[in-house]
Design a protein around this motif. Sequence first.
Motif, PDB file in Angstrom:
ATOM      1  N   ASP A   1     108.827  67.994 -14.279  1.00  0.00           N
ATOM      2  CA  ASP A   1     108.739  68.450 -15.673  1.00  0.00           C
ATOM      3  C   ASP A   1     108.303  69.903 -15.749  1.00  0.00           C
ATOM      4  OD1 ASP A   1     109.642  66.393 -17.347  1.00  0.00           O
ATOM      5  OD2 ASP A   1     107.807  65.252 -17.012  1.00  0.00           O
ATOM      6  N   MET A   2     107.373  70.295 -14.888  1.00  0.00           N
ATOM      7  CA  MET A   2     106.954  71.701 -14.906  1.00  0.00           C
ATOM      8  C   MET A   2     108.140  72.605 -14.570  1.00  0.00           C
ATOM      9  SD  MET A   2     104.064  71.786 -16.071  1.00  0.00           S
ATOM     10  CE  MET A   2     103.792  73.537 -15.895  1.00  0.00           C
ATOM     11  N   GLY A   3     108.990  72.148 -13.635  1.00  0.00           N
ATOM     12  CA  GLY A   3     110.201  72.911 -13.301  1.00  0.00           C
ATOM     13  C   GLY A   3     111.116  73.005 -14.517  1.00  0.00           C
ATOM     14  N   LEU A   4     111.236  71.896 -15.263  1.00  0.00           N
ATOM     15  CA  LEU A   4     112.109  71.915 -16.446  1.00  0.00           C
ATOM     16  C   LEU A   4     111.522  72.784 -17.555  1.00  0.00           C
ATOM     17  CD1 LEU A   4     113.154  68.145 -16.535  1.00  0.00           C
ATOM     18  CD2 LEU A   4     114.714  70.087 -16.280  1.00  0.00           C
ATOM     19  N   ILE A   5     110.194  72.757 -17.698  1.00  0.00           N
ATOM     20  CA  ILE A   5     109.566  73.492 -18.801  1.00  0.00           C
ATOM     21  C   ILE A   5     109.526  74.998 -18.509  1.00  0.00           C
ATOM     22  CG2 ILE A   5     107.382  73.824 -20.073  1.00  0.00           C
ATOM     23  CD1 ILE A   5     106.828  70.801 -19.563  1.00  0.00           C
ATOM     24  N   MET A   6     109.171  75.343 -17.282  1.00  0.00           N
ATOM     25  CA  MET A   6     108.919  76.756 -16.981  1.00  0.00           C
ATOM     26  C   MET A   6     110.004  77.401 -16.130  1.00  0.00           C
ATOM     27  SD  MET A   6     105.992  77.287 -18.429  1.00  0.00           S
ATOM     28  CE  MET A   6     105.365  78.805 -17.736  1.00  0.00           C
ATOM     29  N   GLY A   7     110.856  76.586 -15.513  1.00  0.00           N
ATOM     30  CA  GLY A   7     111.789  77.123 -14.536  1.00  0.00           C
ATOM     31  C   GLY A   7     113.050  77.718 -15.138  1.00  0.00           C
ATOM     32  N   GLY A   8     113.910  78.222 -14.257  1.00  0.00           N
ATOM     33  CA  GLY A   8     115.162  78.847 -14.684  1.00  0.00           C
ATOM     34  C   GLY A   8     116.290  77.841 -14.829  1.00  0.00           C
TER      35      GLY A   8
ATOM     36  N   ARG B   1     106.212  61.388 -18.845  1.00  0.00           N
ATOM     37  CA  ARG B   1     106.699  62.771 -18.771  1.00  0.00           C
ATOM     38  C   ARG B   1     105.609  63.741 -19.264  1.00  0.00           C
ATOM     39  NH1 ARG B   1     112.218  62.928 -18.507  1.00  0.00           N
ATOM     40  NH2 ARG B   1     111.811  65.028 -17.757  1.00  0.00           N
ATOM     41  N   THR B   2     105.613  64.928 -18.710  1.00  0.00           N
ATOM     42  CA  THR B   2     104.611  65.935 -19.105  1.00  0.00           C
ATOM     43  C   THR B   2     105.179  66.837 -20.193  1.00  0.00           C
ATOM     44  OG1 THR B   2     103.651  65.925 -16.895  1.00  0.00           O
ATOM     45  CG2 THR B   2     103.255  67.896 -18.230  1.00  0.00           C
ATOM     46  N   VAL B   3     104.405  67.062 -21.249  1.00  0.00           N
ATOM     47  CA  VAL B   3     104.867  67.936 -22.344  1.00  0.00           C
ATOM     48  C   VAL B   3     103.776  68.944 -22.721  1.00  0.00           C
ATOM     49  CG1 VAL B   3     106.555  66.383 -23.431  1.00  0.00           C
ATOM     50  CG2 VAL B   3     104.132  66.171 -24.029  1.00  0.00           C
ATOM     51  N   PRO B   4     104.178  70.118 -23.212  1.00  0.00           N
ATOM     52  CA  PRO B   4     103.175  71.091 -23.668  1.00  0.00           C
ATOM     53  C   PRO B   4     102.794  70.797 -25.120  1.00  0.00           C
ATOM     54  CG  PRO B   4     105.374  72.077 -23.671  1.00  0.00           C
ATOM     55  CD  PRO B   4     105.552  70.640 -23.301  1.00  0.00           C
ATOM     56  N   VAL B   5     101.505  70.789 -25.411  1.00  0.00           N
ATOM     57  CA  VAL B   5     101.054  70.569 -26.791  1.00  0.00           C
ATOM     58  C   VAL B   5     100.081  71.669 -27.204  1.00  0.00           C
ATOM     59  CG1 VAL B   5     101.365  68.057 -26.754  1.00  0.00           C
ATOM     60  CG2 VAL B   5      99.176  69.029 -26.032  1.00  0.00           C
ATOM     61  N   GLU B   6      99.931  71.804 -28.523  1.00  0.00           N
ATOM     62  CA  GLU B   6      98.997  72.800 -29.056  1.00  0.00           C
ATOM     63  C   GLU B   6      97.797  72.058 -29.628  1.00  0.00           C
ATOM     64  OE1 GLU B   6     101.314  74.871 -31.994  1.00  0.00           O
ATOM     65  OE2 GLU B   6     102.584  75.790 -30.469  1.00  0.00           O
ATOM     66  N   VAL B   7      96.616  72.595 -29.370  1.00  0.00           N
ATOM     67  CA  VAL B   7      95.405  71.965 -29.888  1.00  0.00           C
ATOM     68  C   VAL B   7      94.633  72.993 -30.697  1.00  0.00           C
ATOM     69  CG1 VAL B   7      93.310  70.676 -29.292  1.00  0.00           C
ATOM     70  CG2 VAL B   7      95.300  70.552 -27.791  1.00  0.00           C
TER      71      VAL B   7
END
Length: 414
Positions: free
Chosen positions: A108-115, A223-229
């Motif tokens: 997931d980190m590859g999908l979120i931050m990768g090319g 799955r890992t997701v980015p969230v705002e707090v």
Amino acid sequence: MSGAPTAASSGNHSLHLPTPTLDAESQSLLQSISAQGGYAYARMAALAVAGDQSAAEAARDMAWEQLHSGPWHSVLPVWRDAYSMACLHVAKFHFAAGEFGEALGALDMGLIMGGTLLRKDLHDSVLLVSSEARKKAKSLGDFKGEKLVPEVPVDVNEVLKILPLRSLTSGRVDKRSDLSMEGFLRDYFQTGTPVVITNCMAHWPARTKWNHLDYLTSVAGNRTVPVEVGKNYLCSDWKQELVTFSKFLERMRTNRSTSVEPTYLAQHPLFDQINELRDDICIPDYCFVGGGDLQSLNAWFGPAGTVTPLHHDPHHNILAQVVGKKYIRLYPSSLQDELYPYSETMLCNSSQVDLDNIDKNEFPKVVELEFMDCILEEGEMLYIPPKWWHYVRSLTMSFSVSFWWSNEAESSDS
Ligand SMILES: O=C(O)CCC(=O)C(=O)O
Ligand SMILES: [Fe+2]
């Protein structure tokens, strides 16, 4: 570098991740990275291929550092691909050891931050790891049919108490049922006027599926997701976190009864990351009116009380309300001075005015301004023309999808 990366040579798991499969591309990627001064990375990646897990982690850390070495647009694209490649290697070692949660987290980190180069490998690997994880069948929690938003009618008087001053008293946004493409083009798109479109999403699988915690957990729980707090992105205590979808759902449920700051999965291209959720939505035909190109699809998922402060975006936008309700206030794009945008380039599309607590001395011009507003109900879409200012507050647990598009002339302007 002796040959393209292959499956892990260590570990005892009988299956190997097919990563990375793009041998020729992987080779040339490593050459480009070396040419950019990334010799240490290339050396670590080679050791990772030879079966060294800590080298894979070191390569990932090096690429991560490069991704955070300056503003996002100045990061060389090759480093984003390098990050994906290292994530694939790290995932491969976890997978071989039967550590499926960790493997998915790395992918997931590859999908979120990768090319873009290794995206297919990342998706293929997610499929394989998920299916093995399901066989291991560690339950992600049983919500026993619990719904995200229980069917309780909203008390309008209670709602009004939490909305900004003068809400629902000024001009309401038009509501049109079954709006034709011609009608949309003529009455709203060409005139640059917002509209709420009803009766247009009944065919989306998401409309029946996403209100069920068990469904969301089964397709996306690990799955890992980015969230705002925090209150919102303009506040000093605001931060971003990476969490598993299950943990995020659990936080939202507990948020219901407490006054903690909301956690918001906001403006995230979730559908590029989780294919099963992409299959649940449909791109509205309205997005192709005017010969436009889709720019991005984003998920906005959070508890009641999330606020996206007053700002504007350069694109046409259809904001589709899949689950729950939102209050939305809109000011025309012609208003600039009256809405006091920040002067810093990064924030110049955001207003300094906090609509929930207007400082009338500092921002006197905003008080009497005319605006349009509406409550966007489940199953409705709102068209927001480019550069229209919008403020959004969720009134219940809410899951929306935004579709941003531009036509060619506009894309070259912005
Ligand atoms: O739903 C929200 O919180 C904000 C949506 C938004 O700003 C957008 O779609 O551009
Ligand atoms: Fe927006």
